[in-house]
Structures are given as structure tokens and as C-alpha cells.
Design a protein around this motif. Structure first.
Motif, short mmCIF file in Angstrom:
data_model
loop_
_atom_site.label_atom_id
_atom_site.label_comp_id
_atom_site.label_asym_id
_atom_site.label_seq_id
_atom_site.Cartn_x
_atom_site.Cartn_y
_atom_site.Cartn_z
N PRO A 108 9.55 7.71 6.18
CA PRO A 108 10.18 8.81 5.48
C PRO A 108 11.68 9.03 5.72
CG PRO A 108 8.66 9.39 7.32
CD PRO A 108 8.64 8.00 7.04
N GLU A 109 12.44 9.18 4.81
CA GLU A 109 13.51 9.59 5.02
C GLU A 109 14.80 8.65 5.08
OE1 GLU A 109 14.50 13.69 6.52
OE2 GLU A 109 12.45 13.33 7.53
N VAL A 110 14.58 7.41 5.47
CA VAL A 110 15.37 6.73 5.86
C VAL A 110 15.40 5.40 4.87
CG1 VAL A 110 16.00 7.22 8.15
CG2 VAL A 110 14.18 5.77 7.94
N ASP A 111 14.14 4.88 4.30
CA ASP A 111 13.98 3.41 3.93
C ASP A 111 14.06 3.34 2.44
OD1 ASP A 111 14.05 2.60 6.54
OD2 ASP A 111 11.89 2.64 6.88
N GLY A 112 14.31 4.46 1.77
CA GLY A 112 13.95 4.31 0.50
C GLY A 112 12.59 4.74 -0.08
N VAL A 113 12.33 4.61 -1.45
CA VAL A 113 11.02 5.08 -2.00
C VAL A 113 10.51 3.94 -2.83
CG1 VAL A 113 11.46 7.45 -1.86
CG2 VAL A 113 11.99 6.24 -4.09
N ILE B 69 -3.59 6.81 -1.64
CA ILE B 69 -2.79 5.75 -1.13
C ILE B 69 -3.15 4.47 -2.26
CG2 ILE B 69 -2.62 3.94 0.50
CD1 ILE B 69 -2.85 6.27 2.49
N VAL B 70 -2.32 3.90 -2.87
CA VAL B 70 -2.71 2.97 -3.74
C VAL B 70 -2.22 1.55 -3.36
CG1 VAL B 70 -3.00 4.89 -5.79
CG2 VAL B 70 -0.72 3.75 -5.19
N GLY C 80 6.52 7.18 -4.33
CA GLY C 80 5.87 7.37 -2.82
C GLY C 80 6.49 6.43 -1.95
N ARG C 81 5.83 6.11 -0.95
CA ARG C 81 6.33 5.08 0.13
C ARG C 81 5.42 4.12 0.43
NH1 ARG C 81 6.52 7.04 4.24
NH2 ARG C 81 5.72 9.12 3.94
N SER D 233 0.95 -1.28 -0.04
CA SER D 233 0.13 -0.14 -0.03
C SER D 233 1.07 1.17 0.14
CB SER D 233 -0.75 -0.12 1.23
OG SER D 233 -1.69 0.93 1.51
N VAL D 234 1.02 2.03 -1.22
CA VAL D 234 1.81 3.18 -1.37
C VAL D 234 1.18 4.53 -1.28
CG1 VAL D 234 3.31 4.04 -2.80
CG2 VAL D 234 3.36 1.58 -2.59
N LEU D 235 1.66 5.47 -0.59
CA LEU D 235 1.24 6.79 -0.64
C LEU D 235 2.09 7.55 -1.70
CD1 LEU D 235 -0.27 9.41 0.49
CD2 LEU D 235 1.71 9.37 2.18
#
Ligand code: SF4
Length: 430
Positions: A396-401, A412-413, A389-390, A375-377
Motif C-alpha cells: 500500500p501507498e508505495v508501489d502503485g495500483v 481478491i480476484v 486495487g493492489r 492476485s488483486v485485492l
């Protein structure tokens, strides 16, 4: 009467500082003071500093000196305020060493930022100043407490931020509602230690209760919890992860080390077996939980055997993401004066070796997500049209996209993951 000043806020350091800057921005906005994004438009520059570790202090000093240099060279009146951790930690020593700065606002006094800015600008907010309608970020940090009582021997936070104090549920909910009405889709709850939220408040509520009630009140918002110390992972909290649909199955549990004598010297609890046991307990209960931790190498007294324990721990493959830091001695902490300090080159070598090990374990675990649905924002579109998105598994900021082929920004998809590259993922809308 002079015009309302325009303020630029520069934020250094961690997510907690980001949240403090956002709070200052809101206060200024409510007083009718515009917060600008370009230094050329600013009458007042606030540098929100961090001095958690030596490198952060150096970066903050550089930012302050840059701001002072800009103010000096500007052909108009530009003022500089030093805010955040540095004024809290160095107090009058900082004021003496930076006489050119126009104001100092330690983190504990950031609620007064409007007064400080207005005094500097000689401007009085009008009673009917309109709150500025500012679009909120799609993802925002929300602090649920401040301070820390743990006194890890390497850490300056308890000195800088003071005793742990939880913010009330009503205040947190009000902040969350404000973020959501400004457009925020994901709220990340942060604190020095989220796991003990509520222990100092009347009512007997805990983090599990807080997240359940927040998520119920804002059912369209995605929530995430960061920075939960190992003893905060209670059965009630794990229940909440199973029960609450809009809470990301994601836990960030800082371990710092796994060797019992190093943990004891850090004034922290645990052992290799206990910490592995905790991760296994979480995974047994919630198999799809994403786990992140932080490890520090080169703490005083760390032997080759202790370091090997860290490597063995990483190789267990229990954590999707691991942040690795080399220990840096901080002035005024107990660890800084411990014997058997590890030489800098060895610390850095160990950190790099551990990082390489963690990267290869993470890459493998993340590649196992190929063929699953996330589930991606959707957070933005790059210049070449690529959307990104993530996923719930990416803080946020630490785990890539996650790169996606379609989807409106802010929605959110469901995305079928087709490929991964180290921390980043790529997929198609389902
Ligand atoms: S838990 Fe330890 S490392 Fe974290 S803020 Fe508190 S004292 Fe510092």
C-alpha cells in the motif's frame, strides 16, 4: 454532564504512525468517543506527529499550527493535542514552544489517550458506553513491535521510540482478529524491524513462526511483511514464504547503502557483494518474490565513487521497487556532526539521478509482468467507474495500483496483466 467529545485524528509520517493512530481511534471508540473525519465536526484535534527527518518535522509543525489556528478562530471550544514522535523527541522544549496546545502525548503514552481526551473534555465515559462499530479499512497496518536497538547513526528512532520490544503473539492475534471482523482483507505487519520479532520474548519464537501462526489462524486474510533488515532474512522465513499460501511473496529490505565504509559510518553491516548476494539468494529460492529496498544518498563522506556504486547496484535489476532518499542531518544524531557533509545541492542531484535510474529499472521489471496473472485485492471505484486495487506485488501507498475491469470491492480476484505504466498495472479478470 457534558456530551461525549468528538475527536479528529490527523496523522503525519509513516505507516507506523498510521498504526498508532488506528490504535488510538480504537481506544477512543471503545470508550464511546466518536472519531470524526471532518475538522468542522471536531471538539478535539489530535495531531499525531512525525519527526523522523527534518521535512517530516516541518510538516508536523505546520499541521499543529494549522490546528491551533483553527481552534483559535472557531466560534466554539476546540482543543488541540500534540501526539506521537515530536513530544517524545522534544519533550518539555516542545511544550514551552507551543503553550497554546492543550495536551502532549508522546508515543510511549498513547495508551492513555482516552484519559487525556476525557480530562480535556470534562467528560466521564459511561460504564456501559457502547463500542462504536466502525468499518475497518480493507488494508490495515498492524505493529508487531516498537522501538529499535540498532542505532543507525543517521536515525532518531531509537531515541524517540526507545528499546526494541516485541508485542506478544496473543496481542497481535487479537488485534488481527479485530481488524478482520471489521472488514480488513489485507494485514501488513510492520515494526521498525520486523525481522527480529520475538528475540526478546520467552518461547524462542521468531518472525517465521509468527507469520505462520497468524496466517493459519486467519486463512481468508492476506498478509504482508514490511521493513525486514537484511539479517532478518533467514532460511526459516524464506520457508514460510514457500509454505504459507496467504502470505504475499513480498519483502521490503532496507539497505540504505552498498559501500562498506558508508555502511560502517552508518553503523550498519554489509557490502555491495553481500547485499547483492542476499537478493540473489532470495530470488534463487523464490523466483516470483517481489523485492523492495530503500537507499540513501549524500551521507557524510559519500564520494563520487560511492555514489557510482549505488547506481551500479540499482542497475543490477534485483529490486522491483527502490525508495530513494537524500540524507538529512538530524539534530542529536552522530551522523549530523560527522565531517565531510555533502553539500545540499549535490545530495539532491544524486538523489534525483538515482531515482531516475531506479524508475527506469522498475518500469522494465514491472512491464515484464504483462501476460502473467496477479492476485488483486479490489479496493475501490473511481468517479469514472474505473476499479482499482493492489496485486500481491504492490504494497500500500508505495508501489502503485492495478486497474481492473471488474470485481467487487473487498474481494481478491485473479487478474491477467495486460499493460503497465511505470508502477501502475492494468488487467482483466480471469
Ligand atoms: S534500523 Fe536503523 S534506521 Fe531503522 S529504525 Fe532502527 S536505527 Fe532507525
Amino acid at each position: 454532564m457534558p456530551e461525549a467529545p468528538r475527536v479528529l485524528i490527523q496523522t503525519l509520517g509513516c505507516a507506523k504512525n498510521e498504526a498508532d493512530s488506528r490504535a488510538m481511534e480504537e481506544r477512543l471508540g471503545r470508550a464511546g468517543i466518536s472519531v470524526v473525519g471532518d475538522v468542522d465536526d471536531a471538539d478535539i484535534i489530535i495531531v499525531n506527529t512525525c519527526c523522523f527527518i527534518q521535512s517530516a518535522t516541518e510538516e508536523s509543525i505546520e499541521a499543529v499550527l494549522d490546528a491551533l489556528g483553527f481552534a483559535k478562530d472557531a466560534k466554539r471550544d476546540v482543543r488541540v493535542i500534540v501526539a506521537g514522535c515530536m513530544p517524545a523527541r522534544y519533550d518539555q522544549d516542545l511544550e514551552a514552544s507551543l503553550p497554546e496546545a492543550d495536551g502532549f502525548v508522546p508515543c510511549s503514552e498513547e495508551d492513555d489517550i482516552v484519559d487525556v481526551v476525557c480530562n480535556l473534555a470534562g467528560w466521564i465515559p459511561s460504564c456501559n458506553a457502547q463500542a462504536l462499530e466502525q468499518a475497518g479499512p480493507l488494508c490495515a497496518y498492524l505493529k508487531i513491535s516498537d522501538g529499535c536497538d540498532r542505532w543507525c547513526t543517521f536515525c532518531t528512532i531509537p531515541k524517540i521510540r526507545g528499546r526494541y520490544h516485541s508485542f506478544s503473539f496473543d496481542d497481535i492475534l487479537a488485534q488481527a482478529r479485530k481488524l478482520v471482523s471489521a472488514g480488513t482483507k489485507e494485514i501488513v505487519l510492520i515494526a521498525q524491524d520486523t525481522g527480529i520479532w520475538g528475540h526478546d520474548l520467552d518461547g524462542g519464537h521468531d518472525l517465521a513462526w509468527l507469520i505462520t501462526h497468524l496466517a493459519e489462524a486467519l486463512p481468508q486474510t492476506r498478509f504482508r511483511i514490511m521493513y525486514t533488515e537484511p539479517d532478518g532474512i533467514t532460511d526459516d522465513l524464506l520457508d514460510a514464504f514457500e509454505r504459507v499460501p496467504n502470505l504475499c511473496p513480498y519483502l521490503d529490505i532496507p539497505f540504505q547503502h552498498v559501500s562498506p565504509h558508508i555502511l560502517a559510518a552508518m553503523n550498519r553491516a554489509g557490502s555491495f557483494e553481500e547485499l547483492v548476494g542476499l537478493a540473489q539468494r532470495i530470488r534463487a529460492r523464490i523466483p516470483h518474490m517481489t523485492l523492495r529496498t530503500t537507499l540513501m544518498c549524500g551521507f557524510p563522506g559519500e564520494t563520487e565513487e560511492d555514489f557510482e556504486e549505488l547506481i551500479r547496484f540499482v542497475r543490477q535489476g534485483l529490486f522491483d521497487y527502490i525508495g530513494i532518499f537524500a540524507y538529512s542531518p538530524e539534530e542529536g544524531t552522530k551522523a549530523a556532526v560527522l565531517p565531510d557533509q555533502v553539500p545540499e545541492d549535490i545530495k539532491q542531484m544524486r538523489a534525483q539521478e538515482l531515482r531516475d535510474e531506479a524508475d527506469s529499472v522498475s518500469a522494465q521489471l514491472i512491464a515484464e509482468r504483462i501476460g502473467t496473472t496477479s492476485s488483486v485485492l479490489v479496493e475501490g471505484i473511481e468517479e469514472d467507474g474505473q476499479r482499482f486495487g493492489r496485486a500481491e506485488s504492490q504494497a500500500p501507498e508505495v508501489d502503485g495500483v492495478t486497474f481492473v475491469d471488474a470485481g467487487d470491492v473487498g474481494t481478491i480476484v485473479d487478474v491477467l496483466i495486460e499493460d503497465t505504466l511505470l508502477y501502475d498495472m492494468e488487467g482483466v479478470l480471469q
